[in-house]
Scaffold this motif. Structure first.
Motif, PDB file in Angstrom:
ATOM      1  N   LEU A   1       3.541   0.651   2.926  1.00  0.00           N
ATOM      2  CA  LEU A   1       3.319  -0.477   3.832  1.00  0.00           C
ATOM      3  C   LEU A   1       3.312  -1.740   2.999  1.00  0.00           C
ATOM      4  O   LEU A   1       2.527  -1.864   2.059  1.00  0.00           O
ATOM      5  N   ARG A   2       4.209  -2.704   3.347  1.00  0.00           N
ATOM      6  CA  ARG A   2       4.309  -3.946   2.582  1.00  0.00           C
ATOM      7  C   ARG A   2       4.196  -5.129   3.537  1.00  0.00           C
ATOM      8  O   ARG A   2       4.906  -5.195   4.549  1.00  0.00           O
ATOM      9  N   ILE A   3       3.249  -6.040   3.210  1.00  0.00           N
ATOM     10  CA  ILE A   3       3.094  -7.304   3.931  1.00  0.00           C
ATOM     11  C   ILE A   3       3.685  -8.400   3.073  1.00  0.00           C
ATOM     12  O   ILE A   3       3.198  -8.663   1.961  1.00  0.00           O
TER      13      ILE A   3
ATOM     14  N   GLY B   1      10.296  -8.801  10.368  1.00  0.00           N
ATOM     15  CA  GLY B   1      10.453  -8.346   8.997  1.00  0.00           C
ATOM     16  C   GLY B   1       9.370  -8.815   8.053  1.00  0.00           C
ATOM     17  O   GLY B   1       9.514  -8.640   6.831  1.00  0.00           O
ATOM     18  N   GLU B   2       8.285  -9.379   8.559  1.00  0.00           N
ATOM     19  CA  GLU B   2       7.207  -9.813   7.687  1.00  0.00           C
ATOM     20  C   GLU B   2       6.345  -8.637   7.236  1.00  0.00           C
ATOM     21  O   GLU B   2       5.692  -8.714   6.203  1.00  0.00           O
ATOM     22  N   ILE B   3       6.322  -7.559   8.016  1.00  0.00           N
ATOM     23  CA  ILE B   3       5.626  -6.328   7.640  1.00  0.00           C
ATOM     24  C   ILE B   3       6.665  -5.212   7.627  1.00  0.00           C
ATOM     25  O   ILE B   3       7.384  -5.011   8.622  1.00  0.00           O
TER      26      ILE B   3
ATOM     27  N   LEU C   1       0.850  -1.185   0.000  1.00  0.00           N
ATOM     28  CA  LEU C   1       0.000   0.000   0.000  1.00  0.00           C
ATOM     29  C   LEU C   1       0.885   1.233   0.000  1.00  0.00           C
ATOM     30  O   LEU C   1       1.892   1.287   0.726  1.00  0.00           O
ATOM     31  N   ASN C   2       0.489   2.266  -0.789  1.00  0.00           N
ATOM     32  CA  ASN C   2       1.225   3.513  -0.884  1.00  0.00           C
ATOM     33  C   ASN C   2       0.330   4.653  -0.423  1.00  0.00           C
ATOM     34  O   ASN C   2      -0.793   4.824  -0.916  1.00  0.00           O
ATOM     35  N   CYS C   3       0.821   5.437   0.528  1.00  0.00           N
ATOM     36  CA  CYS C   3       0.109   6.599   1.060  1.00  0.00           C
ATOM     37  C   CYS C   3       0.835   7.840   0.533  1.00  0.00           C
ATOM     38  O   CYS C   3       2.010   8.077   0.891  1.00  0.00           O
ATOM     39  N   ARG C   4       0.138   8.652  -0.290  1.00  0.00           N
ATOM     40  CA  ARG C   4       0.777   9.770  -0.990  1.00  0.00           C
ATOM     41  C   ARG C   4       0.144  11.086  -0.540  1.00  0.00           C
ATOM     42  O   ARG C   4      -1.064  11.184  -0.360  1.00  0.00           O
TER      43      ARG C   4
ATOM     44  N   PHE D   1      -6.042   2.137   6.301  1.00  0.00           N
ATOM     45  CA  PHE D   1      -6.015   3.554   5.970  1.00  0.00           C
ATOM     46  C   PHE D   1      -4.817   4.187   6.674  1.00  0.00           C
ATOM     47  O   PHE D   1      -4.288   3.650   7.671  1.00  0.00           O
ATOM     48  N   CYS D   2      -4.375   5.314   6.150  1.00  0.00           N
ATOM     49  CA  CYS D   2      -3.226   6.013   6.699  1.00  0.00           C
ATOM     50  C   CYS D   2      -3.636   7.410   7.133  1.00  0.00           C
ATOM     51  O   CYS D   2      -4.597   7.992   6.617  1.00  0.00           O
ATOM     52  N   VAL D   3      -2.895   7.959   8.084  1.00  0.00           N
ATOM     53  CA  VAL D   3      -3.113   9.310   8.600  1.00  0.00           C
ATOM     54  C   VAL D   3      -1.797  10.061   8.447  1.00  0.00           C
ATOM     55  O   VAL D   3      -0.772   9.655   9.022  1.00  0.00           O
TER      56      VAL D   3
END
Length: 863
Positions: free
Chosen positions: A484-486, A470-472, A411-414, A498-500
């Motif tokens: 965020l990478r799982i 290191g899994e997340i 997921l990318n939060c821009r 969601f991101c803030v």
């Protein structure tokens, strides 16, 4: 001290009173009989005869000359208790001077004590005069707070007696007078309530001067000192008993003082300014002081309106010499005579709070020094500094979504549309997860991780271990993008993310303060899944076999909806409940892991360690073999299969379990049937004797040769009358003739032997108390088949036999009694011998008898 009688008491005279005043003469009675409420009669005498004045019980008691005064109430009785009254004479005159007698009628059974008492009253002329200051300007004073003032009054007396004056200055701000300072009749200064500290510091004084004047000096006047002032003078005389008595009191009002309060206020109320602007506050001092004075001003800041000066922060100060303390961003200026301005440049969010000023008035003294006369603190003013919030948007998208379990998710939060941001703005991110539930059920979000202003990662409770492994992974790809990478997504990771994005502003002290939060729209991570299915089929390769042959079966596995599965296999056996080695019914024999590692589970037969084999024939087929089967191996055999799928980090994850159909092993035999019993000729024995227990085996059905039969025999004991305890293994004899004994705590010993092919004997030598209990034997028969293979039969347990151990009282006490009697006899003879020899040779001496005189006793009458 031994007598008891009525006692009537009046004060010890003479009583000196002033003409025209009210006089109260008390009278009391004690140690009386009869009713609790007593009556009193008062009489008066100038010379010798007494005239009746008033009585508490006889209305006709009053003489004619006193009837008018008693009727007007000028003379009356005032009862203070059941046994005490007061004779009250209003406006006493010189004619009332004389002797007063108080009498009590008798209510006693016997006449004892005194029933009346007299007191002399002396009436003197009024010589007390009290007057105020002659200056008319002193009748009304207008002062400013912090000023001083002085009031005077005159008091004197021309009394013929030796009297003392008591002078008290009083003030009144409401309806009641309060004592300020007194000069008592004993010559002591006594401050009133609330004036003790001011009296000790010298701010309140009472001075005496010529012409019988008494002055009140008040320094540092405050608002509480305003009001009317009077001088209260009382005249005191020492009585015959040594106590002081107040005979009269006069007062005169001196002046009315009004105090103009000095107030300190800030010209504005609540203030709201924007960050980076200037804050302008003015402190005004309200006073009508016309003389020379200087003001000292201090500005304070606090985060709470209830903070005291000790808790508040001093911003800036100006002393009475107009010297201002140094500061870079804060300035203090003198606008006019009574106004002082505070200017705070470039305000920050941290400057939000409460501001108040403290002002002190200083006046010059005659010696040129300055003196602080008043000090006030203003009410706090609330100042709110509004932060300059940056304007930006947040967009969240998924660059990688999982199709199956264990696929990666990214997921990318821009940050987009950034406007009006300064160079000292910094952005951080916080990631949240919310479980996706059908319907309207609300689930609180869970924090995965967040960043501080210095980009330090703070982990939440959810997934903490996976993040540390290191899994997340959380990363910052660019200045405006957070990721965020799982690595391996599981079913528990499905839900909304969601991101803030938080904006942080740098303050003057280089600290970072959060100014704004913007939340993105949620992204749902979800993929369609189907239930795992697993089917296991067990097949027996040989339809019929006999004991001693090899048992062989295969397990075939098929699965659906499992990604690249691997299987682990466990072989279990369900034995009959009569099997003593497995009371639960199910035995785990051997297992094969998904990595093809073979392990023996509950297979404990050491003679057949290599008797079971489990191997992998194909990817989904497994074969189980059991060599040289025994009759005890009869039961239902199954394959328990677990399907595993590859998880994250090369780890295997359990997917589903499956159980095969049962394969039965049943031996059809017509061999003998064995029975076991325990027998003893003497189940009750005494301590120290030998107990014999026989384990007798009988056979039914087809007879066997003795060489074709062998037995394992184990002896057990339950140390209780009822079989409610765990059995204890005593000893065992296997079919090879090897004897094994358990460890024993007592002195008794065991022996096990075979006395015939079907009889075994257990002997307990030197029995003790703890050898009692229920004893039984467990026999494991072994038979040899026609092929020469030894087969183990099921265990057989005999019915318990209770062994009782008693104590032989006669034998136990025979030898101790004989030894005791012998020792007692020998010691007695030896004692007699020692006594005879001592008296004969060692302690013999001549004793001369002294001559005693014979005298007659004296007769009793002569004593």
């Amino acid at each position: 001290a031994f007598c008891r009688g009525r006692i009537v008491r009046v004060p010890k005279g003479p009583l000196i009173r002033v003409v025209g005043t009210e006089v109260a003469i008390p009278c009391s009675v004690s140690d009386y009989d009869g009713p609790s409420e007593q009556n009193f009669d008062w009489e008066f005498s100038r010379d010798t005869d007494f005239v009746r004045i008033v009585s508490t019980w006889d209305s006709t008691f009053t003489s004619e000359e006193y009837q008018k005064r008693v009727g007007r109430g000028d003379i009356k009785l005032r009862r203070s208790s059941n046994d005490a009254v007061e004779l009250v004479i209003r406006n006493i005159q010189p004619a009332d001077q004389g002797r007063y007698k108080c009498s009590t009628p008798s209510t006693d059974a016997t006449v004892q004590g005194n029933y009346d008492a007299e007191v002399q009253v002396k009436v003197i002329s009024d010589g007390l005069s009290v007057s105020g200051s002659k200056a008319r300007s002193s009748a009304s004073l207008r002062l400013s707070e912090g000023d001083s003032f002085k009031l005077r009054c005159s008091a004197s007396t021309t009394s013929p007696e030796h009297t003392h004056l008591h002078v008290t200055w009083q003030g009144r701000s409401g309806s009641s007078w309060r004592d300020i300072l007194s000069l008592t009749h004993e010559g002591k200064f006594q401050p009133g309530p609330g004036y003790e500290e001011r009296y000790r510091s010298g701010d309140v004084r009472l001075d005496t001067g010529a012409n019988d004047t008494y002055g009140l000096s008040v320094s540092q006047a405050s608002s509480v000192d305003g009001g009317a002032y009077r001088c209260l003078v009382s005249e005191w005389v020492r009585g015959a008993d040594g106590s002081w008595q107040k005979i009269q009191e006069k007062s005169v009002e001196i002046a009315t003082v009004s105090i103009q309060r000095t107030d300190v206020v800030i010209s504005t109320s609540n203030v709201s300014v924007t960050e980076r602007d200037s804050l302008d506050l003015t402190c005004n001092i309200t006073t009508d002081r016309s003389g020379i004075f200087q003001a000292e001003v201090m500005w304070y800041f606090s985060v709470s309106p209830d903070d005291t000066l000790s808790d508040a922060q001093l911003l800036l100060s100006m002393d009475h010499d107009s010297v201002v303390s140094d500061s870079t961003l804060i300035s203090l200026s003198h606008v006019d005579r009574n106004s002082y301005r505070l200017l705070v440049r470039d305000v920050d969010v941290e400057d939000s709070g409460y501001y108040f000023c403290e002002a002190a008035i200083w006046v010059p003294l005659h010696n040129g020094s300055w003196h602080k006369v008043v000090e006030r603190t203003s009410a706090p003013v609330s100042v709110v500094v509004t932060a300059l919030e940056p304007d930006y948007d947040v967009f969240l998208n998924a660059s990688k979504t999982p199709k199956f379990s264990d696929d990666p998710t990214e997921l990318n939060c821009r940050i987009t549309n950034v406007q009006d941001t300064e160079a000292n703005i910094r952005f951080t991110v916080s990631w949240y997860y919310r479980q996706h539930l059908p319907g309207d059920d609300v689930v609180a979000e869970e924090l995965l991780a967040s960043m501080d202003a210095d980009w330090t990662l703070v982990l939440g409770d959810r997934g903490r271990e996976r993040i540390q492994n290191g899994e997340i992974i959380f990363s910052k790809k660019s200045a405006d993008t957070f990721s965020l990478r799982i690595q391996w997504t599981s079913e528990s990771d499905r839900g909304d993310y969601f991101c803030v994005i938080s904006a942080w502003s740098r303050h003057r002290n280089n600290s970072w303060v959060k100014s704004k939060d913007v939340t993105s729209a949620p992204v749902n991570v979800f993929w369609a899944t189907q239930d795992y299915t697993l089917t296991v089929e067990a097949v027996k390769l040989k339809p019929f076999f006999v004991a001693g042959h090899t048992f062989e079966m295969t397990c075939k596995v098929s699965s659906k909806n499992i990604k690249t599965p691997r299987y682990s296999v466990l072989i279990t056996a369900e034995k009959p409940l009569t099997d003593q080695s497995n009371p639960n019914g199910t035995t785990r024999i051997i297992s094969l892991s998904q990595d093809s590692v073979v392990r023996l589970e509950d297979w404990t037969d050491q003679t057949r360690v290599d008797g079971v084999v489990l191997e992998k024939v194909q990817e989904n087929e497994f074969r189980y073999r059991m060599y040289q089967t025994q009759i005890s191996d009869a039961g239902l055999y199954r394959c328990v299969v677990t399907a595993w799928s590859p998880g994250g980090g090369g780890m295997w994850r359990e997917a589903v379990n499956g159980l095969s159909n049962p394969i039965q092993i049943d031996f059809q035999t017509s061999g003998p049937v064995f029975n076991v019993s325990v027998h003893s000729d003497s189940p009750t024995i005494y301590q120290g004797e030998v107990a014999d227990l026989l384990c007798i085996i009988t056979t039914e059905g087809m007879p066997l040769e003795p060489d074709d039969m062998s037995f394992d025999v184990s002896w057990f004991a339950v140390r209780s009358f009822a079989l409610d305890r765990e059995p204890i293994l005593l000893a065992s004899l296997d079919r090879r003739g090897i004897v094994t004994q358990s460890r024993r705590n007592g002195s008794s010993d065991l022996s096990v032997e075979r006395i015939s092919p079907l009889e075994f004997r257990l002997r307990v030598h030197g029995c003790e108390d703890h050898d009692f209990g229920n004893h039984y034997c467990v026999v494991t028969p072994w038979t040899r088949s026609a092929t020469g293979v030894w087969q183990r039969e099921p265990d057989i347990k005999a019915k318990p036999l209770f062994l009782s151990v008693k104590m032989d009282v006669l034998n136990a006490f025979k030898y101790p009694l004989l030894i005791g009697i012998g020792l007692a006899t020998a010691i007695g003879l030896l004692s007699c011998l020692i006594g005879y020899c001592s008296s004969r040779w060692c302690c013999k001496k001549e004793v001369q008898e002294t001559r005693r005189e014979r005298r007659r006793l004296m007769s009793m009458e002569m004593d």
